[in-house]
Design an enzyme around this catalytic site. Structure first.
Site, PDB file in Angstrom:
ATOM      1  N   CYS A   1      36.782 -36.161 -60.536  1.00 40.59           N
ATOM      2  CA  CYS A   1      37.948 -35.444 -60.588  1.00 40.59           C
ATOM      3  C   CYS A   1      37.803 -34.018 -60.934  1.00 40.59           C
ATOM      4  CB  CYS A   1      38.864 -36.251 -61.657  1.00 40.59           C
ATOM      5  SG  CYS A   1      39.076 -37.874 -61.322  1.00 40.59           S
TER       6      CYS A   1
ATOM      7  N   LYS B   1      48.776 -31.047 -60.574  1.00 47.10           N
ATOM      8  CA  LYS B   1      47.558 -32.106 -60.695  1.00 47.10           C
ATOM      9  C   LYS B   1      46.181 -31.039 -60.726  1.00 47.10           C
ATOM     10  CE  LYS B   1      44.541 -35.329 -60.206  1.00 47.10           C
ATOM     11  NZ  LYS B   1      44.253 -36.534 -61.229  1.00 47.10           N
TER      12      LYS B   1
HETATM   13  N1  SAJ Z   1      33.449 -33.192 -70.591  1.00 50.70           N
HETATM   14  C1  SAJ Z   1      32.609 -32.233 -71.040  1.00 50.70           C
HETATM   15  N2  SAJ Z   1      33.069 -31.784 -72.469  1.00 50.70           N
HETATM   16  C2  SAJ Z   1      34.422 -32.113 -72.814  1.00 50.70           C
HETATM   17  C3  SAJ Z   1      35.192 -33.155 -72.090  1.00 50.70           C
HETATM   18  C4  SAJ Z   1      34.659 -33.662 -71.183  1.00 50.70           C
HETATM   19  O1  SAJ Z   1      31.422 -31.929 -71.019  1.00 50.70           O
HETATM   20  O2  SAJ Z   1      34.700 -31.696 -73.837  1.00 50.70           O
HETATM   21  C5  SAJ Z   1      32.726 -33.889 -69.402  1.00 50.70           C
HETATM   22  C6  SAJ Z   1      32.508 -35.145 -69.345  1.00 50.70           C
HETATM   23  O3  SAJ Z   1      31.470 -35.735 -70.004  1.00 50.70           O
HETATM   24  C7  SAJ Z   1      32.655 -35.668 -67.807  1.00 50.70           C
HETATM   25  C8  SAJ Z   1      33.613 -34.584 -67.249  1.00 50.70           C
HETATM   26  O4  SAJ Z   1      33.572 -33.466 -68.363  1.00 50.70           O
HETATM   27  O5  SAJ Z   1      31.325 -35.305 -67.359  1.00 50.70           O
HETATM   28  C9  SAJ Z   1      35.132 -35.012 -67.088  1.00 50.70           C
HETATM   29  O6  SAJ Z   1      35.497 -35.987 -68.047  1.00 50.70           O
HETATM   30  P1  SAJ Z   1      37.154 -35.936 -68.770  1.00 50.70           P
HETATM   31  O7  SAJ Z   1      37.040 -37.191 -69.544  1.00 50.70           O
HETATM   32  O8  SAJ Z   1      37.239 -34.858 -69.068  1.00 50.70           O
HETATM   33  O9  SAJ Z   1      37.966 -36.367 -67.306  1.00 50.70           O
HETATM   34  P2  SAJ Z   1      38.075 -37.428 -65.886  1.00 50.70           P
HETATM   35  O10 SAJ Z   1      37.310 -36.823 -64.867  1.00 50.70           O
HETATM   36  O11 SAJ Z   1      37.656 -38.761 -66.557  1.00 50.70           O
HETATM   37  O12 SAJ Z   1      39.313 -37.598 -65.960  1.00 50.70           O
HETATM   38  C10 SAJ Z   1      40.309 -36.273 -65.872  1.00 50.70           C
HETATM   39  C11 SAJ Z   1      41.402 -36.371 -66.598  1.00 50.70           C
HETATM   40  N3  SAJ Z   1      42.076 -35.038 -66.470  1.00 50.70           N
HETATM   41  C12 SAJ Z   1      42.553 -34.315 -67.863  1.00 50.70           C
HETATM   42  O13 SAJ Z   1      42.272 -34.534 -68.811  1.00 50.70           O
HETATM   43  C13 SAJ Z   1      43.047 -33.087 -67.293  1.00 50.70           C
HETATM   44  C14 SAJ Z   1      42.532 -37.444 -66.197  1.00 50.70           C
HETATM   45  O14 SAJ Z   1      43.706 -37.445 -66.958  1.00 50.70           O
HETATM   46  C15 SAJ Z   1      42.513 -37.433 -64.908  1.00 50.70           C
HETATM   47  O15 SAJ Z   1      43.714 -38.357 -64.213  1.00 50.70           O
HETATM   48  C16 SAJ Z   1      41.372 -37.683 -63.812  1.00 50.70           C
HETATM   49  O16 SAJ Z   1      40.626 -36.216 -64.251  1.00 50.70           O
HETATM   50  C17 SAJ Z   1      41.838 -37.673 -62.490  1.00 50.70           C
HETATM   51  O17 SAJ Z   1      41.600 -38.636 -61.882  1.00 50.70           O
HETATM   52  O18 SAJ Z   1      41.991 -36.414 -61.892  1.00 50.70           O
END
Ligand code: SAJ
Length: 426
Positions: A259, A205
């Site tokens: 997360c 995780k």
């Molecule tokens: N972000 C960027 N660039 C990107 C992708 C995301 O700057 O290319 C930023 C987003 O804007 C945001 C942050 O990262 O601020 C996180 O967003 P996210 O969509 O990457 O992830 P979360 O936090 O919404 O959800 C993540 C997911 N983990 C992965 O994809 C490995 C989800 O599957 C998990 O269940 C969740 O964390 C969790 O609960 O741990």
């Protein structure tokens, strides 16, 4: 192992969908939360969180009487702990909710039960924290009852679908514990179920979210390099990603949410001597709001006395969740530099912003301002028509931090256009 009745402790973004899905799959579920107002609301079909489709699912589960909401745990075949593991001050995991949930299970724990921890936790939490508490019952973990760790991995905004369809990892403190967890989640999980040890599952995780954080950090660093070298980072990433073994994520105003911006710290806290890369990636992403503010400061020749329309406050596109949002930090940094902020968040227009002004409508945010700052790629913001916008605002400068706006179209409408990761964008 067969299950008829389960108890889910913690009715937040994970516990509530999980409890409801088990209930609509035929189990009797006691959903437990220590917050009396959340319990009362849910008993009346009112949700304290927003997730697409969740209201209908919870209402159906409660109506069928298979989901009972309570402040107290009860005897059950299995217990699922889905409470938050927040961070406090010095980037240290706070396990007090996990501990109190385990203590709440204690009086009800019986031989043959299964206890599953779902909360994101530092490595070895199941073995070193959860098991000793549960063994205060006089029963022996792995002998008299089963214990497993199964992390939630669902993406906010897609929780209900991903809960069922995603692969699920279940780590047992013994193989029989992992098998018991497998039998429980098999009830609704359609994705592959992989069994392993509890500590492996904890690490998996944290590794997933840390990998994503490091990948975004490198994208953010590339955005700074691109500006230095006169390159468009978005174009460069797109071309690099055509390589079959390269997949760079997107730069942006920073990494938020509860997360990805938090979980890597669990590794850093647990093994600071082994995690320089993870630590640095966190620092790069945490400094991105400052980078955006400095860029705007240069564009506007100072921020003091300027009015900035901040468009989007959520931590990512098309959600109403503002936890750990880099946009909120940017608002604070702008205010600290003496700028007047007019913020607009289409998914939460009533958010109680502690500094600056929260505009109730886009028009209100756009009127009487010096620059437009796009911080979240929400659909309703990305699709704004610059020709229409120019009639609503006196600003003629825009900075897009998420590659949401077409510079040419905005320039054609008379705006001076700037983009994160691009030295010149018109
Ligand atoms: N972000 C960027 N660039 C990107 C992708 C995301 O700057 O290319 C930023 C987003 O804007 C945001 C942050 O990262 O601020 C996180 O967003 P996210 O969509 O990457 O992830 P979360 O936090 O919404 O959800 C993540 C997911 N983990 C992965 O994809 C490995 C989800 O599957 C998990 O269940 C969740 O964390 C969790 O609960 O741990």
């Amino acid at each position: 192992m067969k299950f008829q009745k389960i108890c889910v402790l913690g009715l937040g973004y994970i516990g509530l969908p999980t409890a409801s899905t088990f209930a609509t799959s035929g189990l009797k579920v006691i959903g437990v939360d220590v917050n009396a107002s959340i319990v009362k609301g849910l008993q009346n079909g009112q949700l304290h969180i927003y997730e697409p489709g969740l209201r209908t699912l919870v209402q159906a589960a409660v109506k069928s009487k298979r989901l009972e909401i309570s402040e107290q745990a009860q005897e059950a075949d299995a217990f699922i702990i889905a409470v938050p593991t927040p961070f406090y001050g010095e980037k240290k995991a706070d396990l007090k909710y996990v501990i109190s949930a385990a203590e709440a299970i204690l009086p009800h724990l019986r031989k043959g039960n299964l206890v599953v921890l779902e909360s994101t936790s530092p490595p070895r939490t199941t073995l070193d924290i959860l098991v000793p508490i549960l063994e205060k019952s006089g029963l022996k973990a792995g002998v008299d009852f089963y214990v497993a760790y199964s992390p939630e991995r669902v993406l906010p905004g897609q929780i209900l679908r991903e809960l069922i369809e995603n692969a699920r990892v279940i780590g047992g403190i013994t193989p029989a514990s992992a098998q018991a967890g497998h039998d429980l989640y098999k009830i609704f999980v359609k994705g592959e179920i992989i069994t392993t040890t509890a500590t492996t599952a904890e690490m998996v995780k944290l590794m997933e979210n840390t990998y994503r954080d490091v990948n975004i950090a490198i994208a953010n660093e590339f955005s700074r390099l691109a500006e230095r070298f006169g390159v468009d980072v978005w174009e460069a990433i797109q071309i690099a990603n055509l390589h079959p073994r390269v997949n760079i994520l997107n730069p942006g105003p920073g990494v938020g949410g509860h997360c990805i911006s938090v979980d890597p710290w669990f590794f850093v806290e647990a093994a600071p001597d082994l995690t320089p890369l993870i630590h640095t990636a966190r620092q790069v992403n945490d400094s991105q709001p400052q980078f955006v503010v400095s860029k705007l400061e240069t564009i506007l020749n100072g921020l003091s006395g300027k009015t900035i329309s901040v468009l989007g406050l959520a931590y990512k596109p098309d959600v109403d969740d503002l936890r750990e949002s880099p946009a909120i930090e940017i608002v604070h940094l702008l205010a600290a530099k003496g700028a007047q902020v007019k913020a607009y968040e289409p998914f939460k227009p009533d958010f109680p912003l502690s500094v600056g002004h929260m505009a109730k409508s886009l028009d209100e945010a756009l009127a009487e301002t010096d620059a437009l700052l796009l911080l979240v790629g929400h659909q309703p913001l990305k699709t704004l028509d610059p020709q229409a916008i120019k009639t609503k605002t006196n600003a003629r400068i825009m900075l897009d931090t998420v590659n949401g706006w077409d510079c040419e179209a905005w320039a054609a409408a008379g705006f001076e256009t700037h983009q994160l990761g691009v030295s010149r964008c018109d």
